[in-house]
Design a protein around this motif. Structure first.
Motif, PDB file in Angstrom:
ATOM      1  N   GLY A 119       0.596  -1.286   0.092  1.00 16.23           N
ATOM      2  CA  GLY A 119       0.250  -0.207   0.177  1.00 16.23           C
ATOM      3  C   GLY A 119       1.343   1.241  -0.135  1.00 16.23           C
ATOM      4  N   ASN A 315       3.946  -0.860   8.320  1.00 19.02           N
ATOM      5  CA  ASN A 315       1.920  -0.563   7.695  1.00 19.02           C
ATOM      6  C   ASN A 315       1.312  -1.227   9.125  1.00 19.02           C
ATOM      7  OD1 ASN A 315       0.035  -0.790   6.619  1.00 19.02           O
ATOM      8  ND2 ASN A 315       0.712  -2.445   5.119  1.00 19.02           N
ATOM      9  N   LEU A 338      -5.748  -1.544  -0.120  1.00 20.58           N
ATOM     10  CA  LEU A 338      -4.997  -0.202   0.516  1.00 20.58           C
ATOM     11  C   LEU A 338      -3.535   0.469  -0.302  1.00 20.58           C
ATOM     12  CD1 LEU A 338      -3.653  -3.523   3.207  1.00 20.58           C
ATOM     13  CD2 LEU A 338      -5.256  -1.652   3.124  1.00 20.58           C
ATOM     14  N   ILE A 346      -1.107   5.030   4.279  1.00 19.97           N
ATOM     15  CA  ILE A 346      -1.720   4.040   4.271  1.00 19.97           C
ATOM     16  C   ILE A 346      -2.795   3.826   4.491  1.00 19.97           C
ATOM     17  CG2 ILE A 346      -2.140   1.444   3.878  1.00 19.97           C
ATOM     18  CD1 ILE A 346       1.515   1.840   3.831  1.00 19.97           C
ATOM     19  N   GLU A 347      -4.467   3.729   3.554  1.00 18.47           N
ATOM     20  CA  GLU A 347      -5.233   3.399   4.306  1.00 18.47           C
ATOM     21  C   GLU A 347      -6.026   2.793   3.943  1.00 18.47           C
ATOM     22  OE1 GLU A 347      -7.706   7.646   5.187  1.00 18.47           O
ATOM     23  OE2 GLU A 347      -5.759   8.363   3.603  1.00 18.47           O
ATOM     24  N   ARG A 348      -7.133   1.360   4.182  1.00 16.75           N
ATOM     25  CA  ARG A 348      -8.224   0.965   3.478  1.00 16.75           C
ATOM     26  C   ARG A 348      -9.524   1.606   3.235  1.00 16.75           C
ATOM     27  NH1 ARG A 348      -8.347  -1.348   8.866  1.00 16.75           N
ATOM     28  NH2 ARG A 348      -7.127  -3.092   8.406  1.00 16.75           N
ATOM     29  N   SER A 390      -1.764  -1.185  -5.524  1.00 19.04           N
ATOM     30  CA  SER A 390      -2.434  -1.333  -4.586  1.00 19.04           C
ATOM     31  C   SER A 390      -3.144  -2.909  -3.698  1.00 19.04           C
ATOM     32  CB  SER A 390      -3.634  -0.986  -4.169  1.00 19.04           C
ATOM     33  OG  SER A 390      -2.932   0.996  -4.752  1.00 19.04           O
TER      34      SER A 390
END
Length: 449
Positions: A119, A315, A338, A346-348, A390
């Motif tokens: 990610g 992460n 991600l 890093i985001e989901r 990603s």
């Protein structure tokens, strides 16, 4: 006589039933299964088998897999679970009425794998093996005429120059210097060219350019490509990583770059160009501390770039390695991706897996995905360039990577299976076949020769 007619009627009815069944969705689903499947040890694979189909596991290759239900080894009108027992290989046979073979699937049970999801936004710098011909640049000769010596000698756009006068070339500046120095001595140039899978030797006579006062042959050449993408995973013990999920190609010739060497460096996302119908968006990425190497690039393949990290990367969403899932474990429905859309955070984001194209050999477009996360849709419009690589995670397992955006609908795109990326990384055995897609923010600068 009556008995003969009766037999004919029964035979015709059976034939009609077989034909009707052969075009049914159940038959197409079973026949659409690849002849080879891979299951991670400890996984189960689900088949829906309805009458008049039966399924059995051949015992002649050992007991690596077994049918979990029903206990007698046959299933009629019920789900069937294939349970991976130990490493090895087994054969699953589908039969009509338990007699007529319909489909045979060979199942390989692979070792359990755990990877740290990526990610991370990464800067990619890739140097080619040789230099790539990306265009023609006519030379103004002393008589006022524009000529193209290299093109006239047979050098084409997309060719890779491996050597000149038996000197291996590695940079565009080196090519320009060899051409100019040979021209001053009035020597012809011997080029070793790679074109596709073949190599050619061509002779070119350099010409003194009336504008630059240097000897030239009339080509634009390039020795490297750089851009921003996304890390997909890394293996915490070996530090091996995979990223992008697709091959890096030259932006002008669209030819894959034959990797000589390369590196990945930290990158930050400073902005987003919103995606629109017919116009894919883009992450605006910036390299930060280009001298700070995250890792090397050893391979540029149809399913991304691969190499080794200098150190494991943090992460915060997944601080520990998580399992991977082979393609037959993926389900239609909810998943997450991600990626970075701002800075280095890093985001989901929620996505939906809408289609799964089971594949026997490495091919692109294994998954069709749709962005459903309201915040990501507001910020980017969906999938944008720079998101390639990603990781896609479902049920706590890495299943693939984003690779491609639908131009007509940026909320949708393609993903590749993690199976193929693991093969390219060398973590699991590889099967050969090629295809690729790319979704990579690409910056390249040609040199005039």
């Amino acid at each position: 006589m009556l008995r003969s007619k009766w037999r004919s009627v029964v035979g015709m009815c059976i034939a009609v039933l077989i034909v009707a069944f052969s075009i049914s969705p159940q038959f197409r689903n079973i026949y659409g299964l690849p002849p080879n499947m891979r299951i991670i040890q400890g996984e189960t694979a689900l088949f829906t088998v309805n009458y008049p189909l039966t399924v059995t596991v051949s015992q002649d290759l050992g007991d690596s897999i077994r049918i979990k239900s029903p206990s007698n080894g046959y299933a009629i009108s019920r789900p069937v679970f294939l349970e991976s027992v130990k490493l090895g290989r087994g054969t699953v046979e589908f039969k009509l009425l338990g007699l007529i073979p319909i489909r045979t699937v060979q199942v390989d049970v692979l070792p359990q794998l755990k990877l740290v999801p990526g990610g991370h936004s990464i800067g990619v710098v890739l140097h080619s093996h040789g230099v790539i011909v990306v265009g023609n640049s006519p030379v103004l000769a002393s008589d006022g005429q524009f000529i193209t010596p290299a093109k006239d000698a047979g050098i084409n756009v997309g060719d890779i120059i491996l050597s000149i006068n038996d000197i291996a070339v590695q940079s565009d500046n080196q090519v320009a210097e060899i051409i100019d120095s040979s021209g001053q001595t009035e020597k012809s140039l011997k080029f070793l060219i790679k074109r596709g899978s073949e190599q050619l030797t061509l002779n070119v006579n350099p010409v003194l350019c009336n504008d630059t006062k240097r000897y030239r042959i009339g080509l634009f050449v390039r020795d490297s490509a750089a851009g921003v993408g996304t890390l997909t995973f890394y293996e915490p013990n070996s530090h091996a990583y995979g990223a992008l999920g697709h091959v890096i190609t030259d932006s002008d010739t669209n030819q894959p770059i034959d990797c000589e060497k390369g590196k990945i460096v930290p990158a930050t996302v400073s902005g987003i160009q919103h995606g629109k119908r017919g116009q894919p968006g883009e992450k605006i990425g910036v390299f930060i501390e280009e001298d700070q190497l995250l890792g090397n690039i050893q391979k540029n393949t149809q399913f991304g770039i691969y190499g080794n990290l200098n150190n494991n990367l943090q992460n915060d969403l997944y601080q520990e390695a998580i399992p991977v899932a082979s393609m037959n474990q993926i389900q239609i429905g909810y998943a997450e991706m991600l990626t970075v859309v701002e800075g280095q955070n890093i985001e989901r984001f929620s996505i939906e897996i809408q289609k799964i194209n089971l594949q026997d050999y490495p091919e692109g477009k294994g998954l069709v995905i749709k962005v459903t996360d309201p915040r990501l849709l507001e910020m980017t419009g969906g999938i944008v360039q720079g998101m390639s690589g990603s990781p896609i995670i479902q049920n706590g397992k890495i299943v693939g990577a984003v690779t491609h955006v639908f131009v007509h609908d940026p909320t949708k795109g393609y993903g590749c299976f993690i199976d193929w990326m693991l093969m390219e990384s060398g973590i699991i055995p590889k099967k050969e076949r090629q295809t690729s897609n790319r979704l990579f923010t690409h910056y390249t600068f040609p040199k005039i020769a």
